[in-house]
Design a protein around this motif. Structure first.
Motif, PDB file in Angstrom:
ATOM      1  N   TYR A  59       5.383  -9.389   2.262  1.00 42.58           N
ATOM      2  CA  TYR A  59       5.273  -9.233   3.715  1.00 42.58           C
ATOM      3  C   TYR A  59       5.796  -7.895   4.236  1.00 42.58           C
ATOM      4  O   TYR A  59       5.686  -7.603   5.422  1.00 42.58           O
ATOM      5  CB  TYR A  59       5.959 -10.388   4.441  1.00 42.58           C
ATOM      6  N   ALA A  60       6.361  -7.083   3.340  1.00 38.55           N
ATOM      7  CA  ALA A  60       6.834  -5.748   3.740  1.00 38.55           C
ATOM      8  C   ALA A  60       5.967  -4.637   3.158  1.00 38.55           C
ATOM      9  O   ALA A  60       6.293  -3.460   3.300  1.00 38.55           O
ATOM     10  CB  ALA A  60       8.288  -5.562   3.318  1.00 38.55           C
ATOM     11  N   ALA A  61       4.871  -4.999   2.531  1.00 38.60           N
ATOM     12  CA  ALA A  61       3.961  -4.001   1.954  1.00 38.60           C
ATOM     13  C   ALA A  61       3.221  -3.265   3.064  1.00 38.60           C
ATOM     14  O   ALA A  61       2.862  -3.863   4.083  1.00 38.60           O
ATOM     15  CB  ALA A  61       2.966  -4.682   1.023  1.00 38.60           C
ATOM     16  N   PRO A  62       2.968  -1.986   2.877  1.00 36.08           N
ATOM     17  CA  PRO A  62       2.223  -1.222   3.886  1.00 36.08           C
ATOM     18  C   PRO A  62       0.873  -1.840   4.235  1.00 36.08           C
ATOM     19  O   PRO A  62       0.417  -1.737   5.368  1.00 36.08           O
ATOM     20  CB  PRO A  62       2.041   0.151   3.226  1.00 36.08           C
ATOM     21  N   GLU A  63       0.268  -2.531   3.292  1.00 35.55           N
ATOM     22  CA  GLU A  63      -1.040  -3.151   3.535  1.00 35.55           C
ATOM     23  C   GLU A  63      -0.992  -4.220   4.627  1.00 35.55           C
ATOM     24  O   GLU A  63      -2.017  -4.535   5.224  1.00 35.55           O
ATOM     25  CB  GLU A  63      -1.582  -3.773   2.233  1.00 35.55           C
ATOM     26  N   MET A  64       0.176  -4.766   4.885  1.00 37.14           N
ATOM     27  CA  MET A  64       0.313  -5.755   5.967  1.00 37.14           C
ATOM     28  C   MET A  64      -0.148  -5.174   7.302  1.00 37.14           C
ATOM     29  O   MET A  64      -0.656  -5.888   8.155  1.00 37.14           O
ATOM     30  CB  MET A  64       1.766  -6.218   6.096  1.00 37.14           C
ATOM     31  N   LEU A  65       0.047  -3.872   7.468  1.00 42.65           N
ATOM     32  CA  LEU A  65      -0.290  -3.225   8.737  1.00 42.65           C
ATOM     33  C   LEU A  65      -1.799  -3.071   8.933  1.00 42.65           C
ATOM     34  O   LEU A  65      -2.241  -2.713  10.023  1.00 42.65           O
ATOM     35  CB  LEU A  65       0.409  -1.872   8.836  1.00 42.65           C
ATOM     36  N   LEU A  66      -2.578  -3.381   7.907  1.00 43.66           N
ATOM     37  CA  LEU A  66      -4.031  -3.358   8.057  1.00 43.66           C
ATOM     38  C   LEU A  66      -4.535  -4.591   8.797  1.00 43.66           C
ATOM     39  O   LEU A  66      -5.604  -4.569   9.395  1.00 43.66           O
ATOM     40  CB  LEU A  66      -4.704  -3.269   6.685  1.00 43.66           C
ATOM     41  N   SER A  67      -3.744  -5.683   8.768  1.00 40.06           N
ATOM     42  CA  SER A  67      -4.182  -6.925   9.399  1.00 40.06           C
ATOM     43  C   SER A  67      -3.336  -7.352  10.593  1.00 40.06           C
ATOM     44  O   SER A  67      -3.728  -8.250  11.331  1.00 40.06           O
ATOM     45  CB  SER A  67      -4.195  -8.057   8.366  1.00 40.06           C
ATOM     46  N   GLN A  68      -2.186  -6.737  10.767  1.00 41.32           N
ATOM     47  CA  GLN A  68      -1.331  -7.053  11.916  1.00 41.32           C
ATOM     48  C   GLN A  68      -0.512  -5.820  12.281  1.00 41.32           C
ATOM     49  O   GLN A  68      -0.322  -4.948  11.453  1.00 41.32           O
ATOM     50  CB  GLN A  68      -0.433  -8.253  11.630  1.00 41.32           C
ATOM     51  N   PRO A  69      -0.007  -5.744  13.502  1.00 39.83           N
ATOM     52  CA  PRO A  69       0.665  -4.529  13.955  1.00 39.83           C
ATOM     53  C   PRO A  69       2.137  -4.398  13.550  1.00 39.83           C
ATOM     54  O   PRO A  69       2.801  -3.474  13.992  1.00 39.83           O
ATOM     55  CB  PRO A  69       0.535  -4.609  15.480  1.00 39.83           C
ATOM     56  N   MET A  70       2.652  -5.316  12.718  1.00 37.83           N
ATOM     57  CA  MET A  70       4.041  -5.233  12.286  1.00 37.83           C
ATOM     58  C   MET A  70       4.174  -5.873  10.908  1.00 37.83           C
ATOM     59  O   MET A  70       3.303  -6.606  10.464  1.00 37.83           O
ATOM     60  CB  MET A  70       4.980  -5.918  13.280  1.00 37.83           C
ATOM     61  N   LEU A  71       5.315  -5.569  10.251  1.00 38.17           N
ATOM     62  CA  LEU A  71       5.613  -6.211   8.974  1.00 38.17           C
ATOM     63  C   LEU A  71       6.071  -7.642   9.221  1.00 38.17           C
ATOM     64  O   LEU A  71       6.397  -8.022  10.344  1.00 38.17           O
ATOM     65  CB  LEU A  71       6.737  -5.449   8.252  1.00 38.17           C
ATOM     66  N   GLY A  72       6.149  -8.410   8.150  1.00 37.00           N
ATOM     67  CA  GLY A  72       6.769  -9.721   8.226  1.00 37.00           C
ATOM     68  C   GLY A  72       8.271  -9.559   8.391  1.00 37.00           C
ATOM     69  O   GLY A  72       8.781  -8.434   8.467  1.00 37.00           O
ATOM     70  N   ARG A  73       8.980 -10.674   8.463  1.00 39.27           N
ATOM     71  CA  ARG A  73      10.425 -10.629   8.700  1.00 39.27           C
ATOM     72  C   ARG A  73      11.177 -11.322   7.570  1.00 39.27           C
ATOM     73  O   ARG A  73      10.684 -12.263   6.966  1.00 39.27           O
ATOM     74  CB  ARG A  73      10.763 -11.301  10.029  1.00 39.27           C
ATOM     75  N   SER A  74      12.398 -10.867   7.349  1.00 34.92           N
ATOM     76  CA  SER A  74      13.254 -11.399   6.296  1.00 34.92           C
ATOM     77  C   SER A  74      14.263 -12.381   6.883  1.00 34.92           C
ATOM     78  O   SER A  74      14.233 -12.686   8.070  1.00 34.92           O
ATOM     79  CB  SER A  74      13.993 -10.242   5.605  1.00 34.92           C
ATOM     80  N   ASP A  75      15.189 -12.814   6.051  1.00 32.31           N
ATOM     81  CA  ASP A  75      16.300 -13.650   6.514  1.00 32.31           C
ATOM     82  C   ASP A  75      17.512 -12.780   6.856  1.00 32.31           C
ATOM     83  O   ASP A  75      18.630 -13.278   6.921  1.00 32.31           O
ATOM     84  CB  ASP A  75      16.673 -14.690   5.452  1.00 32.31           C
ATOM     85  N   GLY A  76      17.272 -11.493   7.056  1.00 34.63           N
ATOM     86  CA  GLY A  76      18.332 -10.544   7.385  1.00 34.63           C
ATOM     87  C   GLY A  76      18.443  -9.423   6.370  1.00 34.63           C
ATOM     88  O   GLY A  76      19.174  -8.460   6.573  1.00 34.63           O
ATOM     89  N   CYS A  77      17.708  -9.536   5.268  1.00 32.12           N
ATOM     90  CA  CYS A  77      17.753  -8.531   4.205  1.00 32.12           C
ATOM     91  C   CYS A  77      16.926  -7.296   4.563  1.00 32.12           C
ATOM     92  O   CYS A  77      16.066  -7.345   5.439  1.00 32.12           O
ATOM     93  CB  CYS A  77      17.220  -9.128   2.912  1.00 32.12           C
ATOM     94  N   PHE A  78      17.197  -6.215   3.840  1.00 33.00           N
ATOM     95  CA  PHE A  78      16.399  -4.991   3.915  1.00 33.00           C
ATOM     96  C   PHE A  78      15.284  -5.156   2.881  1.00 33.00           C
ATOM     97  O   PHE A  78      15.538  -5.130   1.678  1.00 33.00           O
ATOM     98  CB  PHE A  78      17.256  -3.768   3.585  1.00 33.00           C
ATOM     99  N   VAL A  79      14.043  -5.340   3.347  1.00 32.99           N
ATOM    100  CA  VAL A  79      12.952  -5.690   2.452  1.00 32.99           C
ATOM    101  C   VAL A  79      11.876  -4.613   2.475  1.00 32.99           C
ATOM    102  O   VAL A  79      11.435  -4.180   3.540  1.00 32.99           O
ATOM    103  CB  VAL A  79      12.354  -7.064   2.828  1.00 32.99           C
ATOM    104  N   PHE A  80      11.452  -4.232   1.266  1.00 32.13           N
ATOM    105  CA  PHE A  80      10.461  -3.182   1.059  1.00 32.13           C
ATOM    106  C   PHE A  80       9.236  -3.757   0.371  1.00 32.13           C
ATOM    107  O   PHE A  80       9.290  -4.826  -0.233  1.00 32.13           O
ATOM    108  CB  PHE A  80      11.050  -2.067   0.177  1.00 32.13           C
ATOM    109  N   GLY A  81       8.149  -3.008   0.418  1.00 34.20           N
ATOM    110  CA  GLY A  81       6.963  -3.380  -0.339  1.00 34.20           C
ATOM    111  C   GLY A  81       7.236  -3.262  -1.825  1.00 34.20           C
ATOM    112  O   GLY A  81       8.080  -2.474  -2.254  1.00 34.20           O
ATOM    113  N   GLU A  82       6.516  -4.046  -2.610  1.00 32.37           N
ATOM    114  CA  GLU A  82       6.739  -4.062  -4.054  1.00 32.37           C
ATOM    115  C   GLU A  82       6.470  -2.707  -4.698  1.00 32.37           C
ATOM    116  O   GLU A  82       7.101  -2.356  -5.696  1.00 32.37           O
ATOM    117  CB  GLU A  82       5.893  -5.161  -4.679  1.00 32.37           C
ATOM    118  N   ALA A  83       5.558  -1.916  -4.145  1.00 33.49           N
ATOM    119  CA  ALA A  83       5.243  -0.608  -4.719  1.00 33.49           C
ATOM    120  C   ALA A  83       6.327   0.429  -4.436  1.00 33.49           C
ATOM    121  O   ALA A  83       6.375   1.465  -5.093  1.00 33.49           O
ATOM    122  CB  ALA A  83       3.892  -0.115  -4.191  1.00 33.49           C
ATOM    123  N   GLN A  84       7.199   0.178  -3.477  1.00 33.09           N
ATOM    124  CA  GLN A  84       8.235   1.138  -3.112  1.00 33.09           C
ATOM    125  C   GLN A  84       9.622   0.796  -3.669  1.00 33.09           C
ATOM    126  O   GLN A  84      10.488   1.654  -3.745  1.00 33.09           O
ATOM    127  CB  GLN A  84       8.348   1.256  -1.585  1.00 33.09           C
TER     128      GLN A  84
END
Length: 191
Positions: free
Chosen positions: A147-172
């Motif tokens: 839910y933090a992958a850059p590709e998420m922004l192709l289908s919605q205007p924001m990333l998903g949300r975590s439980d408070g963690c700093f979350v990055f896309g798997e490629a990063q």
């Protein structure tokens, strides 16, 4: 002091592109440098720091890895906590240090060891301020998720949300882990 406001490894193509690189805002950088000095006894390595600029929306690269030796700043997309953005607007509305809040926390974190958790490779964080002192019992860490992958922004205007963690896309995440490492400062703020 090097120019910490402009250069970016992203332009050099050292990792998968995520978006146009942003510059660290001078006021935020100034606060991070003050915090680095205030916590100098706990921060073992001062060659690189991380800054999470939660004044920006999750659709913009707002997590910076700053090389203090040459001034290069690389920016990444990063997700924030559900409790910090209850309407899922893409903007952090509030911070919390309370267990169960599902919020992101502000302040200085010390990066710690790596481990394999529910989200794969992860990095523990130790909160050094009263605003994030519960980071360890809350399991506020750095990890990757779909839910933090850059590709998420192709289908919605924001990333998903975590439980408070700093979350990055798997490629990063490997790049972030490689450059950040244990014993360094992560500064989280919204100014």
């Amino acid at each position: 002091m090097p120019d910490l406001l402009g250069s970016s490894a992203a332009a050099a193509g050292e990792f998968p592109p995520i978006a146009a690189p942003r510059k660290v805002r001078p006021g935020l950088l100034g606060q991070a440098l003050v915090a680095l000095d205030q916590h100098r006894d706990r921060i073992e390595f001062r060659d690189r720091i991380a800054i999470a600029d939660f004044s920006a929306p999750s659709s913009e690269p707002r997590f910076y890895l700053v090389d203090m030796l040459n001034g290069a700043a690389t920016s990444f997309l990063v997700a924030h906590g559900k409790g910090s953005d209850p309407d899922h607007s893409g903007w952090v509305q509030r911070f919390s240090n309370e267990e169960g809040s599902l919020c992101s926390s502000e302040g200085v974190f010390l990066t710690s060891d790596y481990y394999i958790g529910d989200h794969g490779a992860s990095q523990r964080l130790i909160g050094l301020d009263p605003t994030n002192s519960n980071a360890e019992p809350r399991a506020i860490v750095i990890h990757s998720a779909w839910y933090a992958a850059p590709e998420m922004l192709l289908s919605q205007p924001m990333l998903g949300r975590s439980d408070g963690c700093f979350v990055f896309g798997e490629a990063q995440i490997d790049y972030v882990f490689d450059r950040l490492g244990p014993g360094r400062m992560l500064f989280s703020a919204r100014i």
